[in-house]
Scaffold this active site. Structure first.
Site, PDB file in Angstrom:
ATOM      1  N   ARG A   1      45.651 -64.383  82.964  1.00 44.83           N
ATOM      2  CA  ARG A   1      46.072 -63.630  83.905  1.00 44.83           C
ATOM      3  C   ARG A   1      45.637 -64.034  85.237  1.00 44.83           C
ATOM      4  NH1 ARG A   1      44.654 -57.337  83.798  1.00 44.83           N
ATOM      5  NH2 ARG A   1      45.519 -57.572  85.681  1.00 44.83           N
TER       6      ARG A   1
ATOM      7  N   ILE B   1      29.604 -51.667  90.447  1.00 39.49           N
ATOM      8  CA  ILE B   1      31.002 -51.444  91.099  1.00 39.49           C
ATOM      9  C   ILE B   1      32.138 -50.867  90.165  1.00 39.49           C
ATOM     10  CG2 ILE B   1      33.067 -52.533  92.116  1.00 39.49           C
ATOM     11  CD1 ILE B   1      30.604 -52.786  93.859  1.00 39.49           C
TER      12      ILE B   1
ATOM     13  N   ARG C   1      46.904 -53.854  87.423  1.00 40.28           N
ATOM     14  CA  ARG C   1      46.272 -52.998  88.408  1.00 40.28           C
ATOM     15  C   ARG C   1      46.948 -53.415  89.925  1.00 40.28           C
ATOM     16  NH1 ARG C   1      43.347 -48.654  90.237  1.00 40.28           N
ATOM     17  NH2 ARG C   1      41.955 -49.164  91.843  1.00 40.28           N
TER      18      ARG C   1
ATOM     19  N   CYS D   1      43.319 -54.385  83.672  1.00 35.35           N
ATOM     20  CA  CYS D   1      42.321 -54.651  82.857  1.00 35.35           C
ATOM     21  C   CYS D   1      41.663 -53.217  82.671  1.00 35.35           C
ATOM     22  CB  CYS D   1      41.187 -55.516  83.364  1.00 35.35           C
ATOM     23  SG  CYS D   1      41.626 -57.130  83.309  1.00 35.35           S
TER      24      CYS D   1
ATOM     25  N   LYS E   1      43.430 -65.988  92.899  1.00 36.23           N
ATOM     26  CA  LYS E   1      44.500 -64.558  92.462  1.00 36.23           C
ATOM     27  C   LYS E   1      44.321 -63.343  93.332  1.00 36.23           C
ATOM     28  CE  LYS E   1      42.950 -61.807  88.888  1.00 36.23           C
ATOM     29  NZ  LYS E   1      42.972 -60.482  89.408  1.00 36.23           N
ATOM     30  N   ASN E   2      43.161 -63.087  93.643  1.00 36.04           N
ATOM     31  CA  ASN E   2      42.820 -61.726  94.490  1.00 36.04           C
ATOM     32  C   ASN E   2      43.351 -61.735  95.746  1.00 36.04           C
ATOM     33  OD1 ASN E   2      42.267 -60.855  92.096  1.00 36.04           O
ATOM     34  ND2 ASN E   2      40.275 -60.584  92.460  1.00 36.04           N
TER      35      ASN E   2
ATOM     36  N   ARG F   1      40.161 -46.398  86.566  1.00 40.08           N
ATOM     37  CA  ARG F   1      40.481 -46.936  87.966  1.00 40.08           C
ATOM     38  C   ARG F   1      41.314 -46.236  88.937  1.00 40.08           C
ATOM     39  NH1 ARG F   1      41.174 -53.048  86.984  1.00 40.08           N
ATOM     40  NH2 ARG F   1      40.681 -53.266  89.266  1.00 40.08           N
ATOM     41  N   PRO F   2      40.859 -45.057  89.338  1.00 40.77           N
ATOM     42  CA  PRO F   2      41.603 -44.237  90.471  1.00 40.77           C
ATOM     43  C   PRO F   2      42.021 -44.921  91.417  1.00 40.77           C
ATOM     44  CG  PRO F   2      39.350 -43.691  90.683  1.00 40.77           C
ATOM     45  CD  PRO F   2      39.316 -44.962  89.519  1.00 40.77           C
TER      46      PRO F   2
ATOM     47  N   ASP G   1      32.901 -59.517  89.578  1.00 38.76           N
ATOM     48  CA  ASP G   1      33.975 -60.544  88.865  1.00 38.76           C
ATOM     49  C   ASP G   1      33.214 -61.659  88.391  1.00 38.76           C
ATOM     50  OD1 ASP G   1      36.866 -60.155  91.046  1.00 38.76           O
ATOM     51  OD2 ASP G   1      35.886 -58.748  89.745  1.00 38.76           O
TER      52      ASP G   1
HETATM   53  C1  EPZ Z   1      39.751 -55.790  93.344  1.00 34.04           C
HETATM   54  O1  EPZ Z   1      40.004 -54.738  92.660  1.00 34.04           O
HETATM   55  C2  EPZ Z   1      39.929 -57.034  92.732  1.00 34.04           C
HETATM   56  N1  EPZ Z   1      41.209 -56.949  92.081  1.00 34.04           N
HETATM   57  C3  EPZ Z   1      39.026 -56.878  91.407  1.00 34.04           C
HETATM   58  O2  EPZ Z   1      39.126 -58.104  90.559  1.00 34.04           O
HETATM   59  C4  EPZ Z   1      37.453 -56.942  91.874  1.00 34.04           C
HETATM   60  O3  EPZ Z   1      36.724 -56.809  90.906  1.00 34.04           O
HETATM   61  C5  EPZ Z   1      37.293 -55.532  92.904  1.00 34.04           C
HETATM   62  O4  EPZ Z   1      38.403 -55.701  93.918  1.00 34.04           O
HETATM   63  C6  EPZ Z   1      36.075 -55.553  93.565  1.00 34.04           C
HETATM   64  O5  EPZ Z   1      35.586 -56.686  94.377  1.00 34.04           O
HETATM   65  C7  EPZ Z   1      42.340 -57.667  92.834  1.00 34.04           C
HETATM   66  O6  EPZ Z   1      42.014 -58.120  94.278  1.00 34.04           O
HETATM   67  C8  EPZ Z   1      43.684 -57.708  92.415  1.00 34.04           C
HETATM   68  P1  EPZ Z   1      38.136 -51.696  94.408  1.00 34.04           P
HETATM   69  P2  EPZ Z   1      40.048 -53.049  93.303  1.00 34.04           P
HETATM   70  O7  EPZ Z   1      39.300 -50.744  94.948  1.00 34.04           O
HETATM   71  O8  EPZ Z   1      41.009 -53.107  94.375  1.00 34.04           O
HETATM   72  C9  EPZ Z   1      36.827 -47.366  92.778  1.00 34.04           C
HETATM   73  C10 EPZ Z   1      39.612 -59.380  88.985  1.00 34.04           C
HETATM   74  O9  EPZ Z   1      38.734 -59.682  87.854  1.00 34.04           O
HETATM   75  N2  EPZ Z   1      37.814 -46.856  93.654  1.00 34.04           N
HETATM   76  O10 EPZ Z   1      37.265 -52.265  95.439  1.00 34.04           O
HETATM   77  O11 EPZ Z   1      40.456 -52.147  92.405  1.00 34.04           O
HETATM   78  C11 EPZ Z   1      37.381 -48.161  91.613  1.00 34.04           C
HETATM   79  O12 EPZ Z   1      37.484 -47.501  90.668  1.00 34.04           O
HETATM   80  C12 EPZ Z   1      39.498 -58.043  89.504  1.00 34.04           C
HETATM   81  O13 EPZ Z   1      40.039 -60.193  89.536  1.00 34.04           O
HETATM   82  C13 EPZ Z   1      38.131 -45.631  93.521  1.00 34.04           C
HETATM   83  O14 EPZ Z   1      37.164 -44.687  92.916  1.00 34.04           O
HETATM   84  O15 EPZ Z   1      38.778 -52.850  93.643  1.00 34.04           O
HETATM   85  C14 EPZ Z   1      36.156 -49.298  91.235  1.00 34.04           C
HETATM   86  O16 EPZ Z   1      35.099 -48.686  90.612  1.00 34.04           O
HETATM   87  C15 EPZ Z   1      38.929 -57.021  88.433  1.00 34.04           C
HETATM   88  N3  EPZ Z   1      39.078 -44.967  94.084  1.00 34.04           N
HETATM   89  C16 EPZ Z   1      35.316 -49.390  92.974  1.00 34.04           C
HETATM   90  O17 EPZ Z   1      36.107 -48.442  93.652  1.00 34.04           O
HETATM   91  C17 EPZ Z   1      39.966 -45.661  94.894  1.00 34.04           C
HETATM   92  O18 EPZ Z   1      40.823 -45.129  95.391  1.00 34.04           O
HETATM   93  C18 EPZ Z   1      35.924 -50.641  93.433  1.00 34.04           C
HETATM   94  O19 EPZ Z   1      37.332 -50.914  93.418  1.00 34.04           O
HETATM   95  C19 EPZ Z   1      39.861 -47.168  94.596  1.00 34.04           C
HETATM   96  C20 EPZ Z   1      38.740 -47.686  93.929  1.00 34.04           C
END
Ligand code: EPZ
Length: 418
Positions: A399, A329, A93, A117, A22-23, A122-123, A307
């Site tokens: 999803r 995370i 998201r 979710c 998916k990701n 989730r900024p 995850d």
């Molecule tokens: C991706 O989310 C995945 N989603 C998530 O999988 C996965 O948990 C995550 O990466 C970490 O591996 C998809 O790929 C669609 P991040 P993403 O940006 O991109 C903070 C699932 O279950 N952050 O690495 O949102 C954020 O709030 C999903 O399949 C900021 O603060 O992950 C989080 O705490 C859930 N500011 C942390 O970083 C930003 O601008 C990790 O976020 C961006 C992120």
């Protein structure tokens, strides 16, 4: 509202073919906006987030649909719309990837802050800061982001304070057609990043360093169509291994990529499970009783993936001893703990830490999913519970998991969707 009904206590046994990731599929589908020619994605999972991404592509004026079982055909000959409606953005998201792709293709895009979710705030501050460095002007009013790159996107040197997956992917999507070269320092190293780079390079992009901390993207004028196979879903694989561990079963996971899962496999081995891997298969036999593991810290790749936290926690509810999870995370990723405790688990979650004291048995109960992986954790626990569980809000599970009830029933679970 659909539900899963699971009668626990059946050991899983048999072979599970692991679906496409998916990701990886989601950012790759956003990438199709950058290309005016047809892209065929093989091994694309039929999950609701993929259908949601197809709805966004269609809304943008692109062609998007499944050709046969798992081949998605995408074609963005023209992009007639650059405003992504609030309703579409709220669906998931991952829609934030479309910002980089639409900007990369058209130079403008209006989106609302993404939904998805509820894993704490989730900024997308890092996404926006990176795009600004690439020449994008962003006006933010009432949750609507009006983004324009009057003079087109420019390559930039970007250092991420945190190796954010989505931010890395958004920069890649904005950079492939930008003027000049973009260098990303402290880029995310998840395998899905390399898969996105693989697709983009198959379309003529010039990306190097994917999977390392430093990526270089040389802007090109145009991308051409291609055929591409999406990587296996390492989290879906970890989920089904957790189901086998929880139920005391023995399964073979095929069409998977064990080399993406070393940190997860190591935890299962510490739990006392027996694992043998070939290039695309995992032979898994649950230890009995499972041993507690402590600490399990979620980290960015190649550390233990956030995850997989919920499903591994569910498998450890009946382990011998006390396991400790530290969720580094996401802020709010223990919502499944309360529901697991309703099944008789003994878990104390406080801040980033969850303490799981192993109990002899857990019991079927009526529980409710509140996010994708937490829901998968409830299924995992229900398989090892005594009696019948009823899991509601399974739209979250749909999803990311293709026909979960059929997959698990095919290896002996007593599980139906009603
Ligand atoms: C991706 O989310 C995945 N989603 C998530 O999988 C996965 O948990 C995550 O990466 C970490 O591996 C998809 O790929 C669609 P991040 P993403 O940006 O991109 C903070 C699932 O279950 N952050 O690495 O949102 C954020 O709030 C999903 O399949 C900021 O603060 O992950 C989080 O705490 C859930 N500011 C942390 O970083 C930003 O601008 C990790 O976020 C961006 C992120």
């Amino acid at each position: 509202m659909q539900k899963f009904i699971i009668n626990g206590g059946k050991k899983l046994s048999g072979e599970i073919r692991i679906q496409g990731a998916k990701n990886s599929a989601l950012p790759i589908m956003a990438a199709s906006v950058l290309c005016g020619e047809e892209i065929t994605l093989h091994n694309c999972p039929r999950i609701s987030d993929v259908y949601a991404a197809m709805r966004i592509l269609t809304y943008l004026g692109c062609k998007a649909g499944f050709e046969d079982k798992n081949a998605a055909v995408l074609k963005a000959e023209t992009v007639s719309e650059t405003n992504i409606s609030d309703e579409l953005m709220r669906e998931m998201r991952s829609s934030v990837f479309f910002l980089g792709a639409v900007l990369g293709r058209t130079g403008k895009c209006r989106i609302t802050l993404p939904g998805g979710c509820d894993l704490g705030p989730r900024p997308i501050d890092m996404h926006l800061a990176a795009l600004r460095r690439m020449g994008v002007t962003i006006k933010e009013e009432y949750g609507v982001l009006d983004c324009t790159a009057e003079n087109g996107l420019k390559g930039a040197n970007i250092t991420l304070s945190f190796p954010s997956v989505g931010t890395t992917e958004n920069i890649m999507l904005a950079a492939v057609l930008a003027e000049g070269t973009t260098v990303i320092q402290n880029a995310a190293r998840e395998p899905e990043i390399a898969d996105l780079a693989g697709l983009l390079n198959s379309c003529g992009a010039k990306i190097s360093g994917a999977g390392c901390g430093r990526m270089v993207i040389k802007g090109v004028k145009k991308l051409h169509g291609c055929e591409y196979r999406i990587m296996p879903d390492r989290i879906v694989c970890a989920t089904y291994l957790s189901c086998a561990a929880a139920s005391g079963g023995e399964i073979v996971a095929s069409c998977c990529r064990p080399s993406d899962m070393e940190s997860v496999i190591s935890i299962f081995e510490q739990m006392g499970c027996i694992i043998h891997s070939s290039e695309d298969k995992i032979y898994f036999s649950a230890g009995y009783p499972l041993k507690a593991v402590s600490p399990i810290r979620t980290m960015v790749y190649p550390g233990f993936p956030t995850d997989a936290q919920a499903v591994v926690m569910a498998a450890l509810c009946k382990a011998r001893g006390t396991s400790v999870f530290v969720e580094n995370i996401f802020e709010n990723r223990f919502k499944h703990v309360g529901e697991l405790c309703r099944m008789g688990a003994d878990i104390l979650a406080e801040g980033k830490t969850a303490i799981v004291r192993g109990v002899d048995r857990i019991y079927g109960a009526k529980v409710c999913a509140s996010d994708l992986r937490g829901g998968a954790g409830l299924v995992t626990a229900a398989l090892s519970a005594e009696g019948t569980s009823e899991i509601s809000n399974i739209r979250y599970i749909d999803r990311g998991y293709e026909e979960m009830e059929n997959v698990l029933s095919s290896v002996g679970a007593d599980m139906i969707r009603v």
